[in-house]
Design a protein around this motif. Structure first.
Motif, PDB file in Angstrom:
ATOM      1  N   HIS A 265      33.520  36.201  45.608  1.00 49.24           N
ATOM      2  CA  HIS A 265      33.657  36.928  43.857  1.00 49.24           C
ATOM      3  C   HIS A 265      33.748  38.655  44.580  1.00 49.24           C
ATOM      4  N   ASP A 266      32.953  39.639  45.545  1.00 43.75           N
ATOM      5  CA  ASP A 266      33.328  40.558  45.749  1.00 43.75           C
ATOM      6  C   ASP A 266      35.061  40.468  45.953  1.00 43.75           C
ATOM      7  N   GLN A 269      36.635  41.224  42.977  1.00 37.72           N
ATOM      8  CA  GLN A 269      36.862  42.712  41.929  1.00 37.72           C
ATOM      9  C   GLN A 269      36.632  43.989  42.658  1.00 37.72           C
ATOM     10  N   ARG A 270      36.922  43.663  43.817  1.00 37.30           N
ATOM     11  CA  ARG A 270      37.759  45.086  44.684  1.00 37.30           C
ATOM     12  C   ARG A 270      38.945  45.313  43.671  1.00 37.30           C
ATOM     13  N   ILE A 272      40.144  43.736  41.600  1.00 38.87           N
ATOM     14  CA  ILE A 272      39.863  44.606  40.166  1.00 38.87           C
ATOM     15  C   ILE A 272      40.418  46.098  39.953  1.00 38.87           C
ATOM     16  N   GLN A 273      38.776  46.707  40.437  1.00 36.51           N
ATOM     17  CA  GLN A 273      39.197  48.116  41.110  1.00 36.51           C
ATOM     18  C   GLN A 273      40.213  48.645  41.450  1.00 36.51           C
ATOM     19  N   ARG A 276      43.611  48.030  38.930  1.00 39.26           N
ATOM     20  CA  ARG A 276      43.995  48.682  37.768  1.00 39.26           C
ATOM     21  C   ARG A 276      44.394  49.968  37.294  1.00 39.26           C
ATOM     22  N   ILE A 282      39.747  44.447  33.467  1.00 42.30           N
ATOM     23  CA  ILE A 282      39.051  43.085  33.548  1.00 42.30           C
ATOM     24  C   ILE A 282      40.030  42.114  34.108  1.00 42.30           C
ATOM     25  N   SER A 283      39.032  41.257  35.196  1.00 44.47           N
ATOM     26  CA  SER A 283      40.063  39.902  34.875  1.00 44.47           C
ATOM     27  C   SER A 283      40.455  39.302  34.263  1.00 44.47           C
ATOM     28  N   PRO A 287      35.538  33.772  34.988  1.00 40.99           N
ATOM     29  CA  PRO A 287      35.335  33.592  36.624  1.00 40.99           C
ATOM     30  C   PRO A 287      34.760  32.445  36.862  1.00 40.99           C
ATOM     31  N   HIS A 290      38.019  31.637  38.732  1.00 42.23           N
ATOM     32  CA  HIS A 290      37.826  31.931  39.258  1.00 42.23           C
ATOM     33  C   HIS A 290      37.371  30.806  40.443  1.00 42.23           C
ATOM     34  N   GLN A 352      40.382  39.105  27.900  1.00 40.29           N
ATOM     35  CA  GLN A 352      40.514  38.152  28.895  1.00 40.29           C
ATOM     36  C   GLN A 352      41.154  37.047  28.354  1.00 40.29           C
TER      37      GLN A 352
END
Length: 459
Positions: A265-266, A269-270, A272-273, A276, A282-283, A287, A290, A352
């Motif tokens: 999940h990290d 998230q990386r 996504i950041q 974007r 957001i994703s 989740p 995922h 989402q």
């Protein structure tokens, strides 16, 4: 006209499934594992003049991305006292038809390309040996099929003139590679270069061992070259059992573990950041989706990212088809675009894709993957719920096979190759478990019995 990803607030897909490259941009995507893998690799590369390091792990686990992230560190800001190395962006993998000379030739080509790339990025003049080699590799004039190469700066100051590039001996390739490494150290202000051997498992172990034995006291003994051999899980142990003379030449072996759920999940998230272009993006997938893909993958992150990409495309295709059905006649792109944008917005919940919509689309994808797979259909129909992670060769009678060997070879190993099963252990003690789309099929079946998944068509 904005892309679909831009509609979701991204520059491009955060589910990119290609390996990371040893660049600053890609390093931002690197998700370190909880543990000491990075420290082990950097310590293994912390040698004065050369090193041979094995990085192994299961398929799709991110071995190449891991190596390239560490290469970026060694190329840009190596820790105090550690070597500064030109990274291996161009790399080669052994092939069944290779000779020890042809594979060595590709290593030389990779080294040339990587030095050239580093020089261009660093605004350094490309060394003369690289220019000579490029001319030889890409010559199309028959009379120039032979070439001269000056071994300058190595202490010999001699020129080799093989009749044709295909006739260069292993010893000659060794001399050329040593000269390239020495030139890089002198003209590029580095300690050496990295040469990567990718997908070492693509050839039989005995063939790979023959190559490595040939290079043990030739290529692997060159000062200024840090070798990284990337292969399947337990590669070092297999080589050690086969021929200890090879394993004794290996400076370190690092076995990468699967990502944990937290690490996975990290990683998402990386991405996504990084990708974007809107602060509130957001994703695209919830989740819960995922999690399903992660559990199905059994550590194969490449499967998660590839499947998420295809699932997103399939969701958008369903919305697009729904818009087309509501139109009369063929719509021009400028008419279709705003309608599609509005339809996408109508389907989203808090920006989402809804879980039910994603699940129903995933079910269609799974059906497409499994419809023509008679072997898997046979396995799933007869597989008890409590045996999904404990399929053994001794269960052959349940599936209509005459013996364990036949069952293993004709069903289990075939489904393993197709990515529908995972295996742990070897020989008679091996156990198999559902993986990939096979695992997802069984999971969706369980969910269907518990509660409705959702509509089969967009609302």
């Amino acid at each position: 006209m904005p892309t679909i990803w831009e509609e979701f607030g991204f520059m491009e897909s955060p589910y990119r499934n290609t390996p990371l490259e040893p660049t600053a941009d890609d390093y931002r995507l690197f998700a370190p594992r909880i543990g000491s893998d990075e420290e082990q690799f950097l310590s293994a590369m912390d040698r004065k003049n050369r090193a041979v390091v094995i990085v192994s792990g299961n398929i799709g686990i991110g071995k190449t991305s891991f190596v390239n992230a560490q290469q970026h560190i060694l190329a840009t800001e190596p820790p105090t006292g550690m070597p500064k190395l030109i990274p291996s962006v161009s790399s080669s993998c052994p092939d069944k038809g290779d000779s020890r000379e042809s594979l060595a030739r590709r290593f030389v080509f990779d080294a040339m390309v990587n030095i050239e790339r580093y020089c261009k990025l660093s605004k350094i003049r490309i060394p003369k040996p690289c220019i000579e080699l490029r001319r030889a590799f890409f010559s199309t004039v028959p009379e120039e099929s032979g070439f001269q190469y000056t071994l300058a700066g190595t202490g010999w100051g001699r020129t080799i003139t093989p009749p044709r590039i295909n006739d260069v001996t292993l010893e000659m390739w060794r001399d050329i590679l040593e000269n390239l490494a020495g030139t890089a150290r002198k003209e590029c202000s580095v300690d050496g270069i990295v040469v990567c051997v990718e997908n070492a498992e693509t050839i039989e172990l005995d063939v790979l061992a023959d190559f490595l034995m040939s290079y043990r006291d030739t290529l692997f003994a060159i000062d200024g070259i840090w070798w990284v051999i990337i292969g399947q899980s337990r590669l070092y142990q297999e080589l050690d059992r086969f021929n200890r003379k090879i394993s004794q030449r290996i400076d370190a072996a690092i076995e990468l573990a699967h990502f944990t759920s937290e690490e996975f999940h990290d990683l998402i998230q990386r991405r996504i950041q990084v990708y974007r272009n809107k602060a509130d993006a957001i994703s695209p997938m919830p989740p819960q989706i995922h999690d399903i893909l992660f559990r199905a993958a059994r550590g194969e992150i490449r499967f998660v990212l590839d499947t998420a990409n295809k699932l997103f495309d399939a969701v958008i295709s369903r919305v697009r088809d729904d818009v087309r059905r509501r139109l009369t006649g063929r719509a021009a792109p400028e008419v279709m675009a705003p309608l599609l944008k509005q339809a996408i917005q109508n389907h989203l919940i808090e920006k989402q894709i809804p879980e039910k919509f994603a699940l129903s689309t995933l079910r269609e994808q799974v059906k497409g993957q499994l419809d023509d797979n008679a072997l898997l259909d046979t396995l799933l129909r007869s597989l008890p719920a409590d045996k999904e992670d404990a399929i053994r060769s001794s269960m052959f009678k349940r599936y209509g096979y005459g013996d364990a060997t036949e069952f293993t070879g004709e069903m289990l190993e075939q489904l393993l190759r197709e990515g529908m099963l995972a295996r742990s252990g070897i020989g008679k003690s091996a156990t198999y478990g559902l993986k990939g789309f096979a695992w997802i099929a069984r999971e969706l079946e369980r969910r269907e019995h518990r509660a409705p998944v959702g509509p089969s068509e967009p609302a």
